[in-house]
Design a protein around this motif. Structure first.
Motif, mmCIF file in Angstrom:
data_model
loop_
_atom_site.group_PDB
_atom_site.id
_atom_site.type_symbol
_atom_site.label_atom_id
_atom_site.label_comp_id
_atom_site.label_asym_id
_atom_site.label_seq_id
_atom_site.Cartn_x
_atom_site.Cartn_y
_atom_site.Cartn_z
ATOM 1 N N ARG A 1 0.746 6.000 8.741
ATOM 2 C CA ARG A 1 1.151 7.040 7.777
ATOM 3 C C ARG A 1 2.634 7.329 7.296
ATOM 4 N NH1 ARG A 1 -2.841 10.369 7.164
ATOM 5 N NH2 ARG A 1 -1.732 12.016 6.868
ATOM 6 N N VAL B 1 -2.146 1.525 7.291
ATOM 7 C CA VAL B 1 -2.442 3.162 6.725
ATOM 8 C C VAL B 1 -2.357 3.938 7.998
ATOM 9 C CG1 VAL B 1 -3.991 4.697 5.655
ATOM 10 C CG2 VAL B 1 -3.862 2.500 4.838
ATOM 11 N N THR C 1 -6.580 11.714 3.314
ATOM 12 C CA THR C 1 -5.753 10.804 2.742
ATOM 13 C C THR C 1 -6.102 9.962 1.817
ATOM 14 O OG1 THR C 1 -4.985 11.256 5.291
ATOM 15 C CG2 THR C 1 -3.883 9.101 3.944
ATOM 16 N N THR C 2 -5.149 9.741 0.810
ATOM 17 C CA THR C 2 -5.607 8.583 -0.107
ATOM 18 C C THR C 2 -4.657 7.331 -0.046
ATOM 19 O OG1 THR C 2 -4.171 9.370 -1.559
ATOM 20 C CG2 THR C 2 -6.482 10.465 -1.713
ATOM 21 N N THR C 3 -5.293 6.304 -0.424
ATOM 22 C CA THR C 3 -4.492 4.814 -0.386
ATOM 23 C C THR C 3 -4.422 4.423 -2.102
ATOM 24 O OG1 THR C 3 -6.160 3.763 0.218
ATOM 25 C CG2 THR C 3 -4.594 4.424 1.934
ATOM 26 N N VAL D 1 0.410 5.684 1.156
ATOM 27 C CA VAL D 1 -0.282 6.797 1.999
ATOM 28 C C VAL D 1 0.186 7.982 1.401
ATOM 29 C CG1 VAL D 1 -0.873 7.752 4.047
ATOM 30 C CG2 VAL D 1 -0.540 5.428 3.865
ATOM 31 N N ARG E 1 1.196 -0.833 -6.299
ATOM 32 C CA ARG E 1 0.806 -2.062 -5.629
ATOM 33 C C ARG E 1 1.226 -3.311 -6.290
ATOM 34 N NH1 ARG E 1 -3.933 -1.302 -1.415
ATOM 35 N NH2 ARG E 1 -4.000 -3.454 -2.086
ATOM 36 N N GLY F 1 0.757 -1.273 -0.081
ATOM 37 C CA GLY F 1 -0.127 -0.071 -0.055
ATOM 38 C C GLY F 1 0.771 1.177 0.058
#
Length: 186
Positions: free
Chosen positions: A86, A83, A30-32, A10, A157, A8
């Motif tokens: 961070r 996540v 926040t985006t993943t 962050v 990913r 992943g």
């Protein structure tokens, strides 16, 4: 060359963990994402650390999810959402702490992205709030590393490879998180 998995990313335009942990995290978008773009000398496009002078040589953070799994097991709690730590890049199968003071490249299929492993990404007191009581102390020495973005490229990913450069000679003590002398004005 080591085969790893990027589990992943962050990316956040602002800090969520500011102020007192007892007040709770700030609401931050926040985006993943499935992919990130890294620019040399700048960092991850759209991230809070990108292009900031204070984060030169620390634009990207890297964390092995195995460290979070070990801490959760030691504390006797359910697995953490990685996540919440961070860190910019979350990996599986990579000895992240061994990359301090080393130059390495991660290739997720779109060409290698070179990073310079620097100082430890020390955990903060927020970890006791967002992960579990005791996580702050338990993560010391294994909360990841801060890295300089040495080349530009895209990471995604999934499966990836890491190649560590062995021709760098002695690591720079400032980048390896080792004690060093500061210059003082006369």
């Amino acid at each position: 060359m080591t085969a790893i998995e990027i589990v992943g990313f962050v990316v956040s335009p602002a800090h969520a963990y500011e102020g007192r942990p007892s007040d709770g995290p700030r609401p931050v978008a926040t985006t993943t994402p499935d992919t990130i773009t890294i620019r040399a000398g700048h960092g991850v496009v759209g991230d809070r650390y990108a292009g900031r002078a204070a984060h030169r040589d620390a634009e990207v953070t890297l964390l092995a999810v195995e460290a979070l799994e070990a801490v959760a097991a030691e504390l006797g709690v359910a697995p953490f959402d990685p996540v919440a730590a961070r860190r910019t890049i979350l990996t599986r199968g990579l000895e992240v702490e061994a990359l301090r003071g080393r130059e390495f490249a991660i290739d997720a299929g779109d060409g290698p992205v070179r990073l310079g492993g620097g100082r430890p990404a020390a955990p903060c007191a927020w970890m006791d709030v967002v992960l579990a009581p005791g996580a702050h102390a338990a993560l010391r020495g294994r909360a990841g590393i801060r890295c300089a973005a040495l080349s530009s490229g895209t990471l995604r990913r999934g499966p990836a490879t890491v190649t560590v450069s062995d021709d760098l000679g002695e690591p720079d003590p400032a980048r390896a998180g080792l004690p060093h002398r500061r210059r003082t004005r006369a």
